[in-house]
Design an enzyme around this catalytic site. Structure first.
Site, PDB file in Angstrom:
ATOM      1  N   ASP A   1      -6.986   7.327   9.661  1.00  0.00           N
ATOM      2  CA  ASP A   1      -6.898   8.734   9.324  1.00  0.00           C
ATOM      3  C   ASP A   1      -8.267   9.437   9.660  1.00  0.00           C
ATOM      4  O   ASP A   1      -8.300  10.301   9.126  1.00  0.00           O
ATOM      5  CB  ASP A   1      -6.669   8.949   7.839  1.00  0.00           C
ATOM      6  CG  ASP A   1      -5.183   8.768   7.403  1.00  0.00           C
ATOM      7  OD1 ASP A   1      -3.983   9.104   8.175  1.00  0.00           O
ATOM      8  OD2 ASP A   1      -4.698   8.382   6.418  1.00  0.00           O
TER       9      ASP A   1
ATOM     10  N   GLU B   1      -2.566   5.065  -2.474  1.00  0.00           N
ATOM     11  CA  GLU B   1      -3.419   6.086  -1.920  1.00  0.00           C
ATOM     12  C   GLU B   1      -3.544   7.300  -2.423  1.00  0.00           C
ATOM     13  O   GLU B   1      -2.618   8.055  -2.571  1.00  0.00           O
ATOM     14  CB  GLU B   1      -2.650   6.335  -0.230  1.00  0.00           C
ATOM     15  CG  GLU B   1      -3.636   7.371   0.632  1.00  0.00           C
ATOM     16  CD  GLU B   1      -2.885   8.134   1.553  1.00  0.00           C
ATOM     17  OE1 GLU B   1      -3.587   8.599   2.443  1.00  0.00           O
ATOM     18  OE2 GLU B   1      -1.685   8.465   1.431  1.00  0.00           O
TER      19      GLU B   1
ATOM     20  N   ARG C   1       0.778  -1.253   0.156  1.00  0.00           N
ATOM     21  CA  ARG C   1       0.028   0.241  -0.032  1.00  0.00           C
ATOM     22  C   ARG C   1       1.018   1.105  -0.119  1.00  0.00           C
ATOM     23  O   ARG C   1       1.753   1.427   0.908  1.00  0.00           O
ATOM     24  CB  ARG C   1      -0.920  -0.018   1.339  1.00  0.00           C
ATOM     25  CG  ARG C   1      -1.780   1.169   1.300  1.00  0.00           C
ATOM     26  CD  ARG C   1      -1.464   2.003   2.340  1.00  0.00           C
ATOM     27  NE  ARG C   1      -2.405   3.240   2.556  1.00  0.00           N
ATOM     28  CZ  ARG C   1      -2.085   4.332   3.193  1.00  0.00           C
ATOM     29  NH1 ARG C   1      -0.796   4.772   3.154  1.00  0.00           N
ATOM     30  NH2 ARG C   1      -3.058   5.307   3.292  1.00  0.00           N
TER      31      ARG C   1
ATOM     32  N   ASP D   1       1.983   4.895   0.246  1.00  0.00           N
ATOM     33  CA  ASP D   1       1.297   6.386   0.893  1.00  0.00           C
ATOM     34  C   ASP D   1       1.365   7.508   0.308  1.00  0.00           C
ATOM     35  O   ASP D   1       2.731   7.544  -0.544  1.00  0.00           O
ATOM     36  CB  ASP D   1       2.078   6.413   2.259  1.00  0.00           C
ATOM     37  CG  ASP D   1       1.557   7.542   3.437  1.00  0.00           C
ATOM     38  OD1 ASP D   1       0.282   7.262   3.657  1.00  0.00           O
ATOM     39  OD2 ASP D   1       2.203   8.375   3.610  1.00  0.00           O
TER      40      ASP D   1
END
Ligand SMILES: [Ca+2]
Ligand SMILES: [Ca+2]
Lengths: 574, 574
Positions: free
Chosen positions: B424, B357, B326, B328
């Protein structure tokens, strides 16, 4: 305002990096629907206690096509990041358009509503070689340009121009012929040659490659080719070769091996063979270009094939210092291959030019990771329809070209390969029914347009010819038979373009007026402006425009409210 | 018909290869404007003496959003080449739409009018790993999931859950804790874990990487991590790690070197330093994430940085057998880097998953050459607005999701990473003002939707928490304090999704009815159909639909014309 007509998506021609510091943003609206568009923008992370910090800038209307207006802004975000939206006004109505939809007022509680250009990374910028935008190409079909060495003529070659061109006749044109006539090109003002294929092949057009690493002996040997490139470079002329990587010729050794050894061939994965034994009738049972059995499609997903073709791509640049590749049937080869091809070629010569043959919408190949340009057939067609065939009027021509110019980023438009004809089409003078005045206007259009123009050999001296093979006549070298008036016309336009780069790719292009068969457009920078006026009709036409103060006539007839049939005027102000 | 609303461009979500043999084509028209759309198509080279050979097929309307209808067709061209156009009918009006514009009748004298998909090259197909579309993710914030080994607790660690989470407190969560509780995940039905960063860093969230090649000692050592991956794999659970490649942490050695040696640092080209000496106030004079001085942006255009990061990318796959990355702040890193990243990762593990992301329109990253998926925040927002906040009604929810589903190719939608909350954001139960019934409906929505769902640790047992750091509480392991009813609800939905893949990504999604707070949609294949009915309002609502013959209730309340407040029904027919 018509919401359904409003369009923007962050990417393609609507949002792109023009260079390492500047973004270009465009918006589309219904034609005549909007009074003004304000660009609302800010750094996504620029928050103070008063909320998100944004600026407002007015966008410029850069064009109109059949259904839409286009608005534009160039912007240099200080931290290379941008969130943005559009405020549209029409009369008393206001509409804010964002990625999340329409609002009556711009929302500032969150940046997430807004379109996003997350970061301008230099490496992702579309970047054609800088020399390209000032280049004027000349296309040579080597078998028919000049015979400089009769010793290499293929068996059965005919005396120069002794016959009409046919699918299978030969006249012995070669590299030495090009070297011998380099002065002709220099005199005309050409700065690049695009050669149709020169590799070993059977036909006169050489698109049926037998060996990608060998020169066809009828053109000379590798030494002569080296010499040719040297002579070109010494004369300020770049050299571009034609690569047929979508398919090989029938006599390409790996394909011959497949024909012979069928399933047992070590080359069976070099092609797309659907079954064995291979058959060619009624349709080939392997993938080909079109349904042409003699042009088997290469399997560019096979790492061996990739390695071979990339070796070819590097070889001619590394060993012979060529400056560019024109890629035949480029649209049918995988994107993944072209990405590797670009990396390979640019690693050898960072400012090599990569030009794809694509006849349709080419956006998917022009993101900076594949081609530097494609062949601009939409320009060809619109220009011929307007001037040669008279099937569209000036307004439709302007709308079509506006649509095309707004289909692509500006840096793409600047490197586009503009042409009026080629070895694949009827010659432009023949399109004009041999009306030389029309042909002059077509060259005026092409040579004062965005993009890099290409002149097909012989057009400059008034050669004629129908569709292939008619358009592939032997070049006329007898000055008495050359149309020197035409030559001088093109020469003077090239010289003008060379001396006023505003006419090439330094300037914006804006249509000022388009009325029946008369067209007026402007090429301009902050310092300089040139107006081009032309009348593509037979009769004198009154134009409803006035040349603003301070402009002076630099080429063509002097304008006093009307233009004679088939004439043009160029005015300039500094 | 409103021509300005009609849209198609060959590429992106409008024309793409769904797999090695099938193309998907979409067309947009004004909402309610068109009665039918016929797809006109043929092989570009298929000419007989009667002209170009084409076929006609009816397109399906697959959805409607606020302003537009969308039409769709799947097509398998026998020679993998396609030229196509659209014939639209409304009442007695007929309109043919091509790349060259609108016509009253389809022109067949040339293929050049038509849109073009030149060749379906297998290597260019967007292809997420096949396991992804059946995966249910579970997001773990390692510091807060479980403390399985107190010997590695960082200095000053607090007893588990003894305090509210703060920006700088520690509770000692680690890998052993995850290993110890793997049964919890298996019982829930999870098949993938997404770990927020585990590399050496200073903070409790570890997004401030110090060393990309080392495990943070508070989580255990490399052996424990290997063990963790092994345990996951034995339990049918994939492992995805979080990579922060946009920026490093302040204590990343190369950045420390730059701070110390300034212009003389050998690492000065690893970052984007605008001037020397480096200063951090008032704003850093080097590029950072946002304006955060402790997160210097990495210069991913620098070959040394590339080499280092690609080594990292390969290392954790090769040595620890992880299944995905994943990424960022993926949108701010250059596309060129992501292309190399994809090649590097897939060369080590061809079916590794690459998730970016990106919070905004992500089309530019989803062409098959960069990411397999992005985090689907548009789903998150629309679902929360509809069910939790009640700021939009069911019709608007359906329109928004229709817009999102039609913004991307279908194969992209099948791999989208759907979430209701994360480290988040506010926790989903807190978004629902702790209304558990609403939360149940949100999970129903997510777990019967296209894409791959992700459950944020603790949501399944009813944990609450506001925005970061509130949403990062220690996991509740005391069963008496866990909401087991919620757990069972999610568990039963996961089990249903597992047993009926039509609810995951094998089935089409179609909205049947959306009226105030009630929503009905269908997931279907040729063999199976499931209807999901839900009432997101507090009060009983009558629905103006009837369940067709042959359907039986497989979960939720039985439906007899009305649905009680906050309830749902699932019906299935085979
Ligand atoms: Ca010769
Ligand atoms: Ca611990």
């Amino acid at each position: 305002m018509l919401k359904e007509a409003i369009y923007h998506r962050a990417g393609n021609n609507y949002a792109y990096a023009y260079n390492e510091t500047t973004l270009h943003i465009r918006l589309r609206t219904k034609k005549g629907d909007v009074d003004s568009v304000t660009f609302i923008h800010g750094d996504p992370y620029d928050w103070t206690k008063d909320g998100w910090q944004t600026s407002r800038s007015l966008m410029t209307r850069t064009g109109t096509d059949e259904y839409f207006d286009y608005y534009f802004i160039a912007i240099s975000p200080p931290f290379r990041r941008l969130r943005y939206g559009f405020e549209l006004k029409s009369g008393t109505e206001t509409l804010v358009y964002t990625e999340k939809g329409f609002y009556k007022e711009a929302p500032f509680d969150d940046t997430a509503y807004y379109f996003c250009f997350p970061f301008l990374n230099g490496i992702d910028v579309f970047r054609a070689p800088s020399w390209v935008k000032d280049t004027v190409w000349y296309q040579i079909f080597p078998e028919r340009f000049a015979n400089g060495d009769t010793s290499n003529d293929p068996e059965g070659s005919l005396p120069w121009a002794s016959e009409e061109p046919k699918f299978n006749n030969f006249f012995g044109g070669d590299f030495q012929g090009v070297i011998d006539h380099i002065d002709h090109l220099v005199k005309l003002g050409v700065t690049g040659i695009y050669f149709t294929p020169i590799f070993k092949a059977k036909s006169n057009h050489k698109y049926d490659t037998i060996d990608y690493l060998e020169i066809d002996p009828q053109f000379g040997d590798k030494e002569t080719f080296k010499q040719l490139v040297k002579v070109c470079h010494e004369n300020g002329i770049k050299v571009m070769l034609d690569a047929v990587f979508n398919h090989s010729g029938y006599y390409f050794e790996p394909f011959q091996d497949v024909l012979k050894n069928q399933e047992n061939s070590t080359y069976k994965n070099w092609f797309h063979l659907r079954e064995f034994p291979i058959q060619t009738e009624p349709r080939p049972n392997y993938d080909t270009f079109a349904f042409e059995k003699s042009m088997p499609k290469l399997n560019t997903e096979n790492p061996e094939v990739r390695e071979y073709l990339l070796k070819v791509a590097r070889y001619w640049v590394e060993e012979f210092d060529i400056d560019g590749w024109r890629l035949d049937v480029a649209n049918e080869v995988d994107h993944s291959f072209w990405r590797e091809f670009r990396t390979a070629v640019k690693s050898v010569k960072p400012d090599a030019y990569i030009l794809g043959e694509i006849w349709h919408d080419s956006m998917n190949w022009l993101h900076g990771d594949q081609f530097d340009a494609v062949m601009n057939y939409p320009f060809t067609n619109a220009a011929l329809d307007f001037v040669a065939k008279e099937t569209i009027d000036a307004r439709v021509f302007a709308e079509k070209m506006t649509a095309v110019l707004h289909m692509y980023p500006e840096n793409v438009n600047e490197a586009a390969f503009n042409l009026l004809g080629s070895h694949d089409t009827k010659r432009v003078l023949t399109f004009c029914d041999e009306n030389k005045n029309k042909m002059k206007l077509l060259f005026l259009l092409m040579l004062t347009f965005k993009g890099t123009p290409c002149i097909y050999y012989g057009d400059e001296i008034g050669m004629t010819g129908g569709n292939d093979p008619g358009c592939r006549k032997c070049m006329e070298w007898d000055e008495k038979k050359q149309d020197l008036d035409l030559f001088e016309h093109i020469q003077s336009l090239l010289s003008l373009r060379q001396n006023h780069k505003v006419l090439a790719n330094d300037g914006e292009l804006k249509f000022i007026n388009a009325d029946e068969q008369t067209l007026v457009y402007e090429r301009s920078t902050d310092e300089e402006s040139v107006w081009i006026l032309l009348n593509a009709g037979q009769r004198t036409a009154d134009l409803s425009i006035e040349i603003p103060e301070g402009y002076s006539n630099i080429l063509g007839t002097s304008f006093s409210g009307s233009l004679p049939g088939y004439s043009f005027s160029i005015y300039r102000k500094k």
